[in-house]
Design a protein around this motif. Sequence first.
Motif, mmCIF file in Angstrom:
data_model
loop_
_atom_site.group_PDB
_atom_site.id
_atom_site.type_symbol
_atom_site.label_atom_id
_atom_site.label_comp_id
_atom_site.label_asym_id
_atom_site.label_seq_id
_atom_site.Cartn_x
_atom_site.Cartn_y
_atom_site.Cartn_z
ATOM 1 N N LEU A 32 0.848 -1.206 0.000
ATOM 2 C CA LEU A 32 0.000 0.000 0.000
ATOM 3 C C LEU A 32 0.878 1.248 0.000
ATOM 4 O O LEU A 32 2.053 1.195 0.355
ATOM 5 C CB LEU A 32 -0.894 0.028 1.250
ATOM 6 C CG LEU A 32 -1.780 -1.194 1.475
ATOM 7 C CD1 LEU A 32 -2.535 -1.044 2.794
ATOM 8 C CD2 LEU A 32 -2.753 -1.381 0.319
ATOM 9 N N LYS A 33 0.257 2.387 -0.382
ATOM 10 C CA LYS A 33 0.908 3.687 -0.229
ATOM 11 C C LYS A 33 0.178 4.439 0.902
ATOM 12 O O LYS A 33 -0.997 4.173 1.180
ATOM 13 C CB LYS A 33 0.810 4.506 -1.522
ATOM 14 C CG LYS A 33 1.458 3.849 -2.723
ATOM 15 C CD LYS A 33 2.965 3.916 -2.644
ATOM 16 C CE LYS A 33 3.579 3.390 -3.945
ATOM 17 N NZ LYS A 33 4.963 2.925 -3.714
ATOM 18 N N VAL B 19 -11.439 12.358 6.916
ATOM 19 C CA VAL B 19 -10.552 11.451 6.197
ATOM 20 C C VAL B 19 -10.360 12.035 4.802
ATOM 21 O O VAL B 19 -11.334 12.421 4.155
ATOM 22 C CB VAL B 19 -11.166 10.036 6.106
ATOM 23 C CG1 VAL B 19 -10.162 9.072 5.485
ATOM 24 C CG2 VAL B 19 -11.589 9.549 7.484
ATOM 25 N N PHE B 20 -9.097 12.132 4.361
ATOM 26 C CA PHE B 20 -8.772 12.844 3.135
ATOM 27 C C PHE B 20 -8.414 11.883 2.007
ATOM 28 O O PHE B 20 -7.786 10.847 2.235
ATOM 29 C CB PHE B 20 -7.606 13.803 3.388
ATOM 30 C CG PHE B 20 -7.878 14.782 4.505
ATOM 31 C CD1 PHE B 20 -8.624 15.932 4.268
ATOM 32 C CD2 PHE B 20 -7.425 14.531 5.799
ATOM 33 C CE1 PHE B 20 -8.895 16.835 5.300
ATOM 34 C CE2 PHE B 20 -7.688 15.429 6.834
ATOM 35 C CZ PHE B 20 -8.429 16.582 6.585
ATOM 36 N N ALA B 21 -8.795 12.263 0.781
ATOM 37 C CA ALA B 21 -8.536 11.416 -0.385
ATOM 38 C C ALA B 21 -7.054 11.483 -0.763
ATOM 39 O O ALA B 21 -6.525 12.565 -0.992
ATOM 40 C CB ALA B 21 -9.393 11.883 -1.560
ATOM 41 N N PRO B 22 -6.381 10.323 -0.848
ATOM 42 C CA PRO B 22 -4.962 10.320 -1.252
ATOM 43 C C PRO B 22 -4.773 10.705 -2.724
ATOM 44 O O PRO B 22 -3.789 11.345 -3.061
ATOM 45 C CB PRO B 22 -4.522 8.881 -1.014
ATOM 46 C CG PRO B 22 -5.531 8.311 -0.052
ATOM 47 C CD PRO B 22 -6.814 8.990 -0.397
ATOM 48 N N VAL B 23 -5.713 10.270 -3.568
ATOM 49 C CA VAL B 23 -5.632 10.617 -5.001
ATOM 50 C C VAL B 23 -6.992 11.124 -5.454
ATOM 51 O O VAL B 23 -8.014 10.864 -4.816
ATOM 52 C CB VAL B 23 -5.226 9.396 -5.876
ATOM 53 C CG1 VAL B 23 -3.852 8.875 -5.471
ATOM 54 C CG2 VAL B 23 -6.272 8.288 -5.788
ATOM 55 N N ARG C 162 -4.704 1.727 -2.015
ATOM 56 C CA ARG C 162 -4.258 0.575 -2.805
ATOM 57 C C ARG C 162 -4.621 0.878 -4.257
ATOM 58 O O ARG C 162 -5.810 1.005 -4.587
ATOM 59 C CB ARG C 162 -4.953 -0.706 -2.347
ATOM 60 C CG ARG C 162 -4.599 -1.916 -3.231
ATOM 61 C CD ARG C 162 -5.310 -3.184 -2.804
ATOM 62 N NE ARG C 162 -4.695 -3.762 -1.616
ATOM 63 C CZ ARG C 162 -5.301 -3.898 -0.439
ATOM 64 N NH1 ARG C 162 -6.557 -3.497 -0.298
ATOM 65 N NH2 ARG C 162 -4.675 -4.431 0.576
ATOM 66 N N ILE C 163 -3.612 1.042 -5.082
ATOM 67 C CA ILE C 163 -3.849 1.392 -6.481
ATOM 68 C C ILE C 163 -3.757 0.120 -7.329
ATOM 69 O O ILE C 163 -2.749 -0.605 -7.285
ATOM 70 C CB ILE C 163 -2.834 2.459 -6.954
ATOM 71 C CG1 ILE C 163 -3.069 3.755 -6.156
ATOM 72 C CG2 ILE C 163 -2.991 2.717 -8.455
ATOM 73 C CD1 ILE C 163 -2.016 4.815 -6.355
ATOM 74 N N ALA D 221 -8.709 2.706 -7.242
ATOM 75 C CA ALA D 221 -7.973 2.820 -5.972
ATOM 76 C C ALA D 221 -8.934 2.598 -4.815
ATOM 77 O O ALA D 221 -10.101 2.976 -4.886
ATOM 78 C CB ALA D 221 -7.325 4.189 -5.864
ATOM 79 N N THR D 222 -8.418 1.957 -3.770
ATOM 80 C CA THR D 222 -9.192 1.752 -2.538
ATOM 81 C C THR D 222 -8.557 2.593 -1.428
ATOM 82 O O THR D 222 -7.321 2.645 -1.331
ATOM 83 C CB THR D 222 -9.173 0.264 -2.139
ATOM 84 O OG1 THR D 222 -9.626 -0.505 -3.252
ATOM 85 C CG2 THR D 222 -10.080 0.013 -0.943
#
Lengths: 363, 124
Positions: B7-8, B68-72, B17-18, B23-24
């Motif tokens: 994971l990133k 909670v913030f969106a990574p992408v 998880r891309i 993406a999750t």
Amino acid sequence: MSDLAKTALFDEHLLLQGKMVPFAGFAMPVQYKNGALKEYTFVREGGAGLFDITHMGQARVTGPDALAFLQYVSTNDVSKLEEGQVQYSALLNDAGSFIDDITSYKISDREFYLCINAANRHKDVAHLLTQAEAFDVVFTDESDDTTLLALQGAAAQAALQPLVDGDLESIAYYKFAQVKVCGVDGIISRTGYTGEDGFEIYIPNSSAIATWKQLLANGAEAIGLAARDMLRTEMGYALYGHEISDAVTPVEAKLMWITKLDKGDFIGSEAVQARRISGAHKRLIALKLTARGIPREHYKVFVDGVESGEVTSGMHSPMAGGVALAYVKPEHAELGELAVEIRGKLVAAERTTLPFVRSNVRR
Amino acid sequence: MTIPADLKYTKEHEWVRIEGEKATFGVSDHAQEALGDIVFVELPEVGRPLEAGEAYAVVESVKAVSDVFAPVSGVVIEVNGALEDAPELVNSDCYGAGWIAKVQIAEGSVELLSDHKYSTFLEE
């Protein structure tokens, strides 16, 4: 955290992986290893929850005027109190609003023991010392020497009895006894802040650790401030700084049942009487969300789409869902469609009765 | 503290998880531990476009409310409805059954950290 006061049990909290937070000038455990929800469940479902609430203050009033003094400084009718009985009461200022809420223990006509809120301790003591000058009493702040434990839940009596030289069964609800706890003089009352059967235990700091360990050995489990607040909110019990403050009188806070205007003059009585005639500025209500969400302190309450007040204490009750105490405009106490604003959206709610979940205190 | 290698992570303690165009999202073990018992999760609506770094969900513990913030960036294509009745899955299985949302990836991302870099970030 270094400038915070520590109770005699500080190291015991760390041993149990207590997460220490600043609370009323003390470093206190907000929760232990298992977390607030498990602690809450332990107390509600038959355990014996052990709380270090030593941050709360204690004072003793002795002397020929002890009864008259307390009648004058507190709202409830102290003359109705029997020896060995505890009374919930309040201290008001001249404007009729709250300095604090307290419990008074009657040892005799000449001696009373008071339990006051942590955050208000120094304010209360200064106020009471000033008022005591006009009475033949000695007022002593015993907070620094006293450890206060609460043991709450259906198993409390069984866990505590082996430590005590008297029969706990003989202490009824809101009664107390001066007994030996682990061989040392203390006071035990059948009182609490959780809605469960249980006790509050006043002992000298020197026997705090021995008592704490013995109770844990007897099956009690340590409970932190977060679970304590859940348990008290479910009962709808007022908390200073939330439901009561120097901005409200007993008329607003639904505490006229401890404010005996017919007992004679006391501090704040004229102002409360005037407020009762002119009408409450706002009214405390109990509400329950009918949709998903958690109503939290300071969230706005709307009635018929118009802002009416705000939440003073709110939570997700594992048993009752999203519940809250809130102040609304007097005309909205009984009528109108309720909603709580959560992150910009109005979430529907309904008025409900207290307590939010069944009380198991032994009446 | 678990930090899976596949994971990133973000500095706001989310994981992503891309997998190809999808993406999750979820929150890291460190985040769920710090939050304590989670009692409520507010999920985004399916179809909602998210900018990287945008608050897309809310998790509430006994004492705290956290965004909670969106990574992408991306468009929400699925949310974990199980969290409505069982928000505690975020505590018990934050990288698995406690996932929060899935998106169709669009252009844009906050700084993503490898498991090693996130581990170092946590230590700092």
